[in-house]
Design a protein around this motif. Structure first.
Motif, PDB file in Angstrom:
ATOM      1  N   VAL A 113      43.682  44.298  42.254  1.00 28.09           N
ATOM      2  CA  VAL A 113      44.175  45.621  41.842  1.00 28.09           C
ATOM      3  C   VAL A 113      45.504  45.496  41.104  1.00 28.09           C
ATOM      4  CG1 VAL A 113      45.102  47.800  42.724  1.00 28.09           C
ATOM      5  CG2 VAL A 113      42.958  46.898  43.633  1.00 28.09           C
ATOM      6  N   MET A 114      46.416  44.696  41.619  1.00 25.23           N
ATOM      7  CA  MET A 114      47.723  44.547  40.983  1.00 25.23           C
ATOM      8  C   MET A 114      47.606  43.848  39.628  1.00 25.23           C
ATOM      9  SD  MET A 114      49.639  46.130  43.010  1.00 25.23           S
ATOM     10  CE  MET A 114      51.108  45.832  42.053  1.00 25.23           C
ATOM     11  N   THR A 115      46.677  42.888  39.518  1.00 24.52           N
ATOM     12  CA  THR A 115      46.482  42.213  38.231  1.00 24.52           C
ATOM     13  C   THR A 115      45.996  43.195  37.180  1.00 24.52           C
ATOM     14  OG1 THR A 115      45.986  40.113  39.325  1.00 24.52           O
ATOM     15  CG2 THR A 115      45.234  40.369  37.061  1.00 24.52           C
ATOM     16  N   LEU A 116      45.015  44.023  37.516  1.00 27.08           N
ATOM     17  CA  LEU A 116      44.510  45.004  36.557  1.00 27.08           C
ATOM     18  C   LEU A 116      45.595  45.997  36.158  1.00 27.08           C
ATOM     19  CD1 LEU A 116      41.004  45.653  38.147  1.00 27.08           C
ATOM     20  CD2 LEU A 116      41.475  44.471  35.996  1.00 27.08           C
ATOM     21  N   ALA A 117      46.499  46.307  37.097  1.00 29.31           N
ATOM     22  CA  ALA A 117      47.578  47.250  36.785  1.00 29.31           C
ATOM     23  C   ALA A 117      48.674  46.603  35.938  1.00 29.31           C
ATOM     24  CB  ALA A 117      48.176  47.802  38.087  1.00 29.31           C
ATOM     25  N   CYS A 118      48.885  45.298  36.102  1.00 28.32           N
ATOM     26  CA  CYS A 118      50.035  44.629  35.468  1.00 28.32           C
ATOM     27  C   CYS A 118      49.687  43.819  34.221  1.00 28.32           C
ATOM     28  CB  CYS A 118      50.705  43.693  36.478  1.00 28.32           C
ATOM     29  SG  CYS A 118      51.446  44.537  37.889  1.00 28.32           S
ATOM     30  N   THR A 175      54.986  43.554  41.219  1.00 23.89           N
ATOM     31  CA  THR A 175      54.207  43.317  42.436  1.00 23.89           C
ATOM     32  C   THR A 175      55.121  43.158  43.639  1.00 23.89           C
ATOM     33  OG1 THR A 175      52.522  42.208  41.094  1.00 23.89           O
ATOM     34  CG2 THR A 175      52.460  41.817  43.456  1.00 23.89           C
ATOM     35  N   LEU A 176      56.224  42.467  43.436  1.00 18.87           N
ATOM     36  CA  LEU A 176      57.157  42.238  44.540  1.00 18.87           C
ATOM     37  C   LEU A 176      57.730  43.544  45.075  1.00 18.87           C
ATOM     38  CD1 LEU A 176      58.427  39.744  45.989  1.00 18.87           C
ATOM     39  CD2 LEU A 176      60.370  39.980  44.434  1.00 18.87           C
TER      40      LEU A 176
END
Length: 497
Positions: A113-118, A175-176
């Protein structure tokens, strides 16, 4: 002086942490820092950030190559689709996946999810870098018998590596500092620990100590990125831009690029859109207050643009120093600017509440204070994009301008700023899009009586009124398409010159 002002603004949340820790009992502080739970949260946060950064590079660089080097059908559509995931709050994407596949949780679903957002953090600056990259080295490598991938790795990759690494750093820092997605997908990170300490036991010392660990991890990421980027600069062609690369007309490359971009868009945009639409249609109680929705959209747009302009104003001097100076002072100012993205928004909001009440009470819960919070939180985005753009301008052009009698200010305005304007605009638009979905600082500093799309979305989702929240989420995506469209216009008008 201007760079120091921007860095001091970014350091304000850290100053708040220092004040909180100094005022606290020393044994309590060390107890909070050295407990096993803090170490576990730190390792999870660091592992998640690195994983997302690597995945963003693996996906974002090929997407950028497709956008910059392949003659695609409907060329105006793909840059907008590549930028639109920035408009969807990561916690909305997490909710969409959970509601579509109940039981989804854990480290790897969160990383996806975070990869798709970032991934746009890598794709957008790399597209600009590819359009500035010198093609001659690639052509020479091809004439010497190297294949396309080997020639790209030898001649083009070193030129785009600084932009790619800057984007990966932004993805890691985002992400952090994210809180909503880890909470929805049941992954306990440092931000979760800070929130639990504030909201659960009201343990401000534990929260400040946990936030301080976040700041240290952010600094470690910045130092690691700088070391890798310094090595990546070796071999890069910087003295002459050369002729722009011709677009690939290969049918196989075209359809492979289209298939890849459609897959990423379906996962990053299609699933959230499907989930939100389904929720809106299924909920019979979702009576839309159109007047409140319009007012929230106007407030969101005004505040995010104000924060973006302030972030560019604060970050541009730092970016110029980082791109043109190898002094220790420039490195320190850039490192301080990047610290802001590693500090949770809740800490930035609290620090500005403390600062405005103690120093300038008239700014407490004002639009200016909230725009300043946005500028502080997202300053690394403005600095990273502007620095990469300025680095792409050959210093020899500035030397020629100076030799013709132009002063530093006129050289900056007519040469450096003109050529780097698309990259600087990318940073400002990234700040605007990200500020639209910022939540913790907005809740603390939003003027009384005002609402944004993010606060309305959070208010409805916090009471599980997902159907009522859907119109605000859809409006947020539509509003974000405006800077995405401006972003694609800036790239087409500027980087192809």
């Amino acid at each position: 002086m201007a760079g120091a002002i921007g860095a001091l603004s970014a350091a304000l949340p850290v100053a708040y942490l220092v004040v909180r820790l100094v005022e606290s009992d020393r044994d309590d502080v060390w107890g909070a820092l050295l407990r096993t739970r803090t170490l576990s949260l730190a390792l999870t946060s660091l592992g998640l950030s690195i994983t997302v950064a690597v995945l963003c590079l693996l996906i974002g660089v090929p997407l950028a190559w497709a956008l910059a080097r392949v003659r695609l059908p409907l060329p105006a559509v793909w840059p907008v689709l590549a930028a639109l995931p920035l408009a969807i709050p990561s916690y909305v994407s997490a909710f969409a996946w959970v509601s579509t596949w109940p039981g989804t949780n854990g480290f790897w679903p969160l990383a996806a999810v975070m990869t798709l957002a970032c991934v746009p953090y890598v794709t957008l600056p790399v597209v600009a870098a590819l359009r500035f990259a010198d093609q001659r080295g690639f052509d020479v490598a091809r004439t010497l018998g190297r294949g396309p991938l080997a020639a790209f790795r030898a001649a083009t990759l070193p030129q785009i590596a600084p932009a790619a690494l800057a984007g990966a750093l932004l993805a890691a820092l985002y992400t952090l500092s994210d809180f909503g997605s880890p909470s929805l997908l049941r992954v306990q990170t440092l931000t979760w620990g800070v929130h639990a300490a504030y909201e659960g036991g009201l343990n401000r010392t534990l929260a400040a100590a946990t936030a301080a660990v976040l700041v240290v991890l952010a600094l470690l990421l910045v130092v690691a990125e700088r070391a890798v980027r310094r090595r990546a600069r070796r071999g890069a062609v910087r003295e002459s831009r050369g002729a722009p690369a011709a677009l690939t007309r290969s049918r196989a490359a075209r359809w492979t690029a289209v298939a890849g971009m459609l897959a990423v868009a379906a996962a990053g945009l299609g699933i959230p859109a499907f989930a939100l639409t389904r929720r809106a249609l299924e909920s019979r109680a979702a009576d839309v207050d159109w007047q409140r929705l319009g007012e929230s959209a106007a407030t969101t747009l005004a505040l995010s643009l104000g924060g973006a302009l302030l972030a560019v104003a604060l970050g541009l001097p730092i970016a110029l120093l980082a791109a043109r100076s190898r002094s220790r002072a420039a490195a320190v100012l850039e490192s301080v600017a990047y610290l802001a993205n590693g500090v949770p928004g809740i800490v930035v909001g609290l620090s500005l509440v403390f600062f405005t009440l103690a120093v300038v009470p008239g700014l407490y819960q004002s639009a200016l204070a909230l725009c300043f919070a946005y500028a502080v939180i997202f300053l690394p985005k403005a600095v990273g994009s502007a620095r990469s753009a300025i680095e792409q301008v050959p210093p020899s052009l500035e030397d020629v301008s100076r030799s013709l009698g132009r002063g530093p200010a006129r050289t900056w305005a007519t040469v450096t700023a003109r050529l780097s304007a698309p990259g600087i605009a990318v940073g400002g638009l990234l700040v605007a899009v990200t500020a639209m979905k910022e939540l913790p600082a907005t809740l603390m500093l939003l003027p009384i009586g005002a609402n944004t799309l993010a606060t309305e979305l959070w208010r409805h989702t916090s009471i599980t009124a997902y159907g009522a929240a859907a119109p605000y989420a859809i409006a947020l995506v539509l509003i974000a398409s405006i800077p995405a469209y401006l972003l694609s216009r800036a790239e087409n008008d500027g980087t192809r010159h």
